[in-house]
Design a protein around this motif. Structure first.
Motif, PDB file in Angstrom:
ATOM      1  N   ASP A 277      -2.814 -15.506 -22.305  1.00  0.00           N
ATOM      2  CA  ASP A 277      -2.361 -16.297 -21.157  1.00  0.00           C
ATOM      3  C   ASP A 277      -3.085 -15.882 -19.881  1.00  0.00           C
ATOM      4  N   LYS A 278      -3.209 -16.836 -18.977  1.00  0.00           N
ATOM      5  CA  LYS A 278      -3.729 -16.541 -17.646  1.00  0.00           C
ATOM      6  C   LYS A 278      -2.597 -15.965 -16.810  1.00  0.00           C
ATOM      7  N   VAL A 279      -2.913 -14.961 -15.999  1.00  0.00           N
ATOM      8  CA  VAL A 279      -1.910 -14.308 -15.163  1.00  0.00           C
ATOM      9  C   VAL A 279      -2.386 -14.358 -13.715  1.00  0.00           C
ATOM     10  N   LEU A 280      -1.574 -14.902 -12.846  1.00  0.00           N
ATOM     11  CA  LEU A 280      -1.873 -14.941 -11.422  1.00  0.00           C
ATOM     12  C   LEU A 280      -1.067 -13.847 -10.739  1.00  0.00           C
ATOM     13  N   MET A 281      -1.753 -12.891 -10.165  1.00  0.00           N
ATOM     14  CA  MET A 281      -1.107 -11.791  -9.448  1.00  0.00           C
ATOM     15  C   MET A 281      -1.079 -12.164  -7.964  1.00  0.00           C
ATOM     16  N   VAL A 282       0.046 -12.687  -7.507  1.00  0.00           N
ATOM     17  CA  VAL A 282       0.183 -13.162  -6.131  1.00  0.00           C
ATOM     18  C   VAL A 282       0.628 -12.020  -5.231  1.00  0.00           C
ATOM     19  N   GLY A 283      -0.091 -11.820  -4.142  1.00  0.00           N
ATOM     20  CA  GLY A 283       0.285 -10.788  -3.188  1.00  0.00           C
ATOM     21  C   GLY A 283       0.296  -9.404  -3.794  1.00  0.00           C
ATOM     22  N   CYS A 284      -0.676  -9.117  -4.645  1.00  0.00           N
ATOM     23  CA  CYS A 284      -0.667  -7.860  -5.392  1.00  0.00           C
ATOM     24  C   CYS A 284      -1.004  -6.646  -4.537  1.00  0.00           C
ATOM     25  N   GLY A 285      -1.570  -6.857  -3.355  1.00  0.00           N
ATOM     26  CA  GLY A 285      -1.862  -5.728  -2.468  1.00  0.00           C
ATOM     27  C   GLY A 285      -2.617  -4.625  -3.184  1.00  0.00           C
ATOM     28  N   ASN A 286      -2.084  -3.425  -3.170  1.00  0.00           N
ATOM     29  CA  ASN A 286      -2.742  -2.316  -3.851  1.00  0.00           C
ATOM     30  C   ASN A 286      -1.921  -1.836  -5.048  1.00  0.00           C
ATOM     31  N   ALA A 287      -1.145  -2.740  -5.642  1.00  0.00           N
ATOM     32  CA  ALA A 287      -0.309  -2.378  -6.793  1.00  0.00           C
ATOM     33  C   ALA A 287      -1.169  -1.998  -7.998  1.00  0.00           C
ATOM     34  N   GLY A 288      -0.770  -0.956  -8.684  1.00  0.00           N
ATOM     35  CA  GLY A 288      -1.499  -0.482  -9.854  1.00  0.00           C
ATOM     36  C   GLY A 288      -1.252  -1.301 -11.105  1.00  0.00           C
ATOM     37  N   ILE A 289      -0.217  -2.142 -11.098  1.00  0.00           N
ATOM     38  CA  ILE A 289       0.109  -2.908 -12.300  1.00  0.00           C
ATOM     39  C   ILE A 289      -1.033  -3.857 -12.684  1.00  0.00           C
ATOM     40  N   SER A 290      -1.766  -4.376 -11.720  1.00  0.00           N
ATOM     41  CA  SER A 290      -2.879  -5.277 -12.015  1.00  0.00           C
ATOM     42  C   SER A 290      -3.958  -4.570 -12.823  1.00  0.00           C
ATOM     43  N   LEU A 291      -4.326  -3.397 -12.393  1.00  0.00           N
ATOM     44  CA  LEU A 291      -5.338  -2.619 -13.111  1.00  0.00           C
ATOM     45  C   LEU A 291      -4.832  -2.235 -14.498  1.00  0.00           C
ATOM     46  N   SER A 292      -3.571  -1.868 -14.600  1.00  0.00           N
ATOM     47  CA  SER A 292      -2.990  -1.511 -15.896  1.00  0.00           C
ATOM     48  C   SER A 292      -2.994  -2.696 -16.853  1.00  0.00           C
ATOM     49  N   LEU A 293      -2.671  -3.886 -16.356  1.00  0.00           N
ATOM     50  CA  LEU A 293      -2.714  -5.080 -17.201  1.00  0.00           C
ATOM     51  C   LEU A 293      -4.116  -5.311 -17.746  1.00  0.00           C
ATOM     52  N   SER A 294      -5.118  -5.130 -16.900  1.00  0.00           N
ATOM     53  CA  SER A 294      -6.487  -5.351 -17.367  1.00  0.00           C
ATOM     54  C   SER A 294      -6.902  -4.299 -18.396  1.00  0.00           C
ATOM     55  N   TYR A 295      -6.449  -3.073 -18.260  1.00  0.00           N
ATOM     56  CA  TYR A 295      -6.745  -2.022 -19.243  1.00  0.00           C
ATOM     57  C   TYR A 295      -6.090  -2.300 -20.590  1.00  0.00           C
ATOM     58  N   HIS A 296      -4.974  -3.015 -20.571  1.00  0.00           N
ATOM     59  CA  HIS A 296      -4.237  -3.274 -21.801  1.00  0.00           C
ATOM     60  C   HIS A 296      -4.501  -4.683 -22.322  1.00  0.00           C
ATOM     61  N   ALA A 297      -5.729  -5.146 -22.143  1.00  0.00           N
ATOM     62  CA  ALA A 297      -6.283  -6.361 -22.749  1.00  0.00           C
ATOM     63  C   ALA A 297      -5.791  -7.681 -22.167  1.00  0.00           C
ATOM     64  N   HIS A 298      -5.122  -7.673 -21.024  1.00  0.00           N
ATOM     65  CA  HIS A 298      -4.810  -8.939 -20.353  1.00  0.00           C
ATOM     66  C   HIS A 298      -6.024  -9.267 -19.486  1.00  0.00           C
ATOM     67  N   GLN A 299      -6.972  -9.958 -20.074  1.00  0.00           N
ATOM     68  CA  GLN A 299      -8.272 -10.135 -19.443  1.00  0.00           C
ATOM     69  C   GLN A 299      -8.361 -11.338 -18.519  1.00  0.00           C
ATOM     70  N   LYS A 300      -7.379 -12.211 -18.534  1.00  0.00           N
ATOM     71  CA  LYS A 300      -7.447 -13.418 -17.718  1.00  0.00           C
ATOM     72  C   LYS A 300      -6.569 -13.271 -16.481  1.00  0.00           C
ATOM     73  N   LEU A 301      -6.894 -12.278 -15.659  1.00  0.00           N
ATOM     74  CA  LEU A 301      -6.142 -12.030 -14.432  1.00  0.00           C
ATOM     75  C   LEU A 301      -6.823 -12.691 -13.253  1.00  0.00           C
ATOM     76  N   MET A 302      -6.045 -13.324 -12.404  1.00  0.00           N
ATOM     77  CA  MET A 302      -6.544 -13.886 -11.167  1.00  0.00           C
ATOM     78  C   MET A 302      -5.719 -13.274 -10.037  1.00  0.00           C
ATOM     79  N   PHE A 303      -6.367 -12.912  -8.950  1.00  0.00           N
ATOM     80  CA  PHE A 303      -5.678 -12.204  -7.878  1.00  0.00           C
ATOM     81  C   PHE A 303      -5.639 -13.044  -6.608  1.00  0.00           C
ATOM     82  N   PHE A 304      -4.514 -13.062  -5.969  1.00  0.00           N
ATOM     83  CA  PHE A 304      -4.346 -13.680  -4.663  1.00  0.00           C
ATOM     84  C   PHE A 304      -3.717 -12.636  -3.771  1.00  0.00           C
ATOM     85  N   ILE A 305      -4.550 -11.954  -3.012  1.00  0.00           N
ATOM     86  CA  ILE A 305      -4.101 -10.816  -2.205  1.00  0.00           C
ATOM     87  C   ILE A 305      -3.716 -11.265  -0.814  1.00  0.00           C
TER      88      ILE A 305
END
Length: 79
Positions: A51-79
């Motif tokens: 699935d595609k994941v939109l990280m809205v207002g992610c700021g400097n949260a570490g969860i985004s990086l962790s998701l990418s390390y655990h094979a969630h490769q379709k991340l989009m960021f809106f900071i």
């Protein structure tokens, strides 16, 4: 707004609040609600890795990086 210290509101909508907060941040990242390890079982149960994941207002949260390390490769960021 939430109250800080002696009943003074924190101005989350004020740009200077965030500039000050991030310039004084010493940990490198901050997860407001929970970090990836605390939510990984729920995430993996309900969020297919394709699935595609939109990280809205992610700021400097570490969860985004962790998701990418655990094979969630379709991340989009809106900071």
């Amino acid at each position: 707004m939430t109250l800080k210290g002696k009943g003074q509101p924190q101005a989350y909508g004020d740009e200077t609040y965030w500039d000050s907060r991030y310039s004084n941040e010493t940990r490198g990242s901050f997860d407001w609600y929970q970090n990836y390890m605390g939510m990984s079982k729920l995430i993996n149960l309900h969020l297919p890795k394709t699935d595609k994941v939109l990280m809205v207002g992610c700021g400097n949260a570490g969860i985004s990086l962790s998701l990418s390390y655990h094979a969630h490769q379709k991340l989009m960021f809106f900071i």
